[in-house]
Scaffold this active site. Structure first.
Site, PDB file in Angstrom:
ATOM      1  N   SER A  86      42.738  48.769  44.523  1.00  0.00           N
ATOM      2  CA  SER A  86      43.770  49.479  43.887  1.00  0.00           C
ATOM      3  C   SER A  86      44.638  50.351  44.868  1.00  0.00           C
ATOM      4  CB  SER A  86      43.039  50.409  42.911  1.00  0.00           C
ATOM      5  OG  SER A  86      43.999  51.002  41.844  1.00  0.00           O
ATOM      6  N   HIS A 243      39.971  46.628  35.702  1.00  0.00           N
ATOM      7  CA  HIS A 243      40.342  47.044  36.964  1.00  0.00           C
ATOM      8  C   HIS A 243      39.344  47.514  37.882  1.00  0.00           C
ATOM      9  CE1 HIS A 243      43.258  48.658  39.747  1.00  0.00           C
ATOM     10  NE2 HIS A 243      42.721  50.100  39.561  1.00  0.00           N
TER      11      HIS A 243
END
Length: 266
Positions: A86, A243
């Protein structure tokens, strides 16, 4: 100006720098580090304003990339591979764009080199409004945070940043807990963190993007930006993950990293 990052070193072999995402710390990819430290020397870092690294008044990808390179200099590392998740993936990509001669290979986990719309307003607001003076337990903190963050897993992730103040540092004002994160700066600099890495590129070296199949962070519309900046980029999709792909399927994630690194940096 670069800062001296908190770090943890383990394993033996060629250096692999590991970078966490927003609101995280060097512990977040610990299970991945343990699976790779048999073949690489793992350098897990707390990025600025996170974990036990220094708090600063500014935060953007060029400054965070400079922090990583300053850390490499302090450790005598000429070149390294970098794995980032991320926000940490964007930092890794920024290092490659700004300091290509220092990078052997990049793994960017569930992130693209693009600007994203705000995605963390609720998390930031929930942490900012937590009544630290009134909170007497982590359970109370989680109850308050649940008004803003409904997902239990996300709340637990955020609350890893809530630390109990040692008795010898308590001031008698009723505060038993404090945030390790620099929340004012993370909120004030959020647009910088949502932005794309800076630089025209391209970085010609090996890059692997790993996408969580159920995540929207890497999309088909990002393909042009990826290929323009990182023409040698590869993409792998990890099925049945979001994610948080590295936490949901750590063995499969680590296997993709190992295969790529062994092929890219023999």
């Amino acid at each position: 100006m670069s800062v001296e990052l908190n770090h943890r070193v383990s394993g033996h072999g060629e250096p692999l720098i590991v970078l966490h995402g927003l609101f995280g710390s060097l512990d977040n990819l610990g299970i991945i580090a343990r699976q790779l430290e048999d073949s690489w020397q793992i350098h897990a870092l707390d990025l600025r304003n996170h974990g036990s690294s220094p708090h600063t008044d500014d935060m953007d990808y060029p400054s965070m990339a400079s922090d990583v390179v300053a850390y490499m200099d302090s450790q005598g590392i000429d070149r390294a591979s970098i794995l980032g998740h991320s926000m940490g993936g964007k930092v890794a990509l920024q290092v490659a764009l700004s300091f290509p001669e220092r990078v052997s290979a990049i793994i960017a986990a569930d992130i693209a080199p693009v600007t994203y719309h705000p995605r963390h307003d609720n998390e930031l607001e929930g942490m900012k409004t937590l009544d630290l003076a009134g909170v007497k337990s982590r359970r109370e903190a989680e109850q308050q945070l649940s008004e803003y963050v409904p997902e239990p897993g996300v709340r637990q992730f955020l609350l890893k940043n809530l630390e109990r103040i040692p008795k010898d540092q308590q001031t008698g004002d009723g505060h038993l807990f404090r945030w390790r994160l620099n929340l004012p700066v993370l909120g004030g600099c959020y647009n910088n963190l949502a932005a794309a890495p800076e630089g025209d590129g391209p970085f010609e070296g090996p890059v692997l993007f790993i996408k969580g199949a159920d995540s929207a962070y890497i999309q088909d519309k990002h393909r042009d930006a990826i290929k323009r900046l990182f023409p040698a980029a590869e993409l792998e999709v990890l099925e049945d993950t979001s994610h948080w792909l590295h936490a949901q399927k750590p063995e499969a994630f680590a296997a993709l990293c190992r295969q790529f690194l062994e092929a890219s940096c023999p």
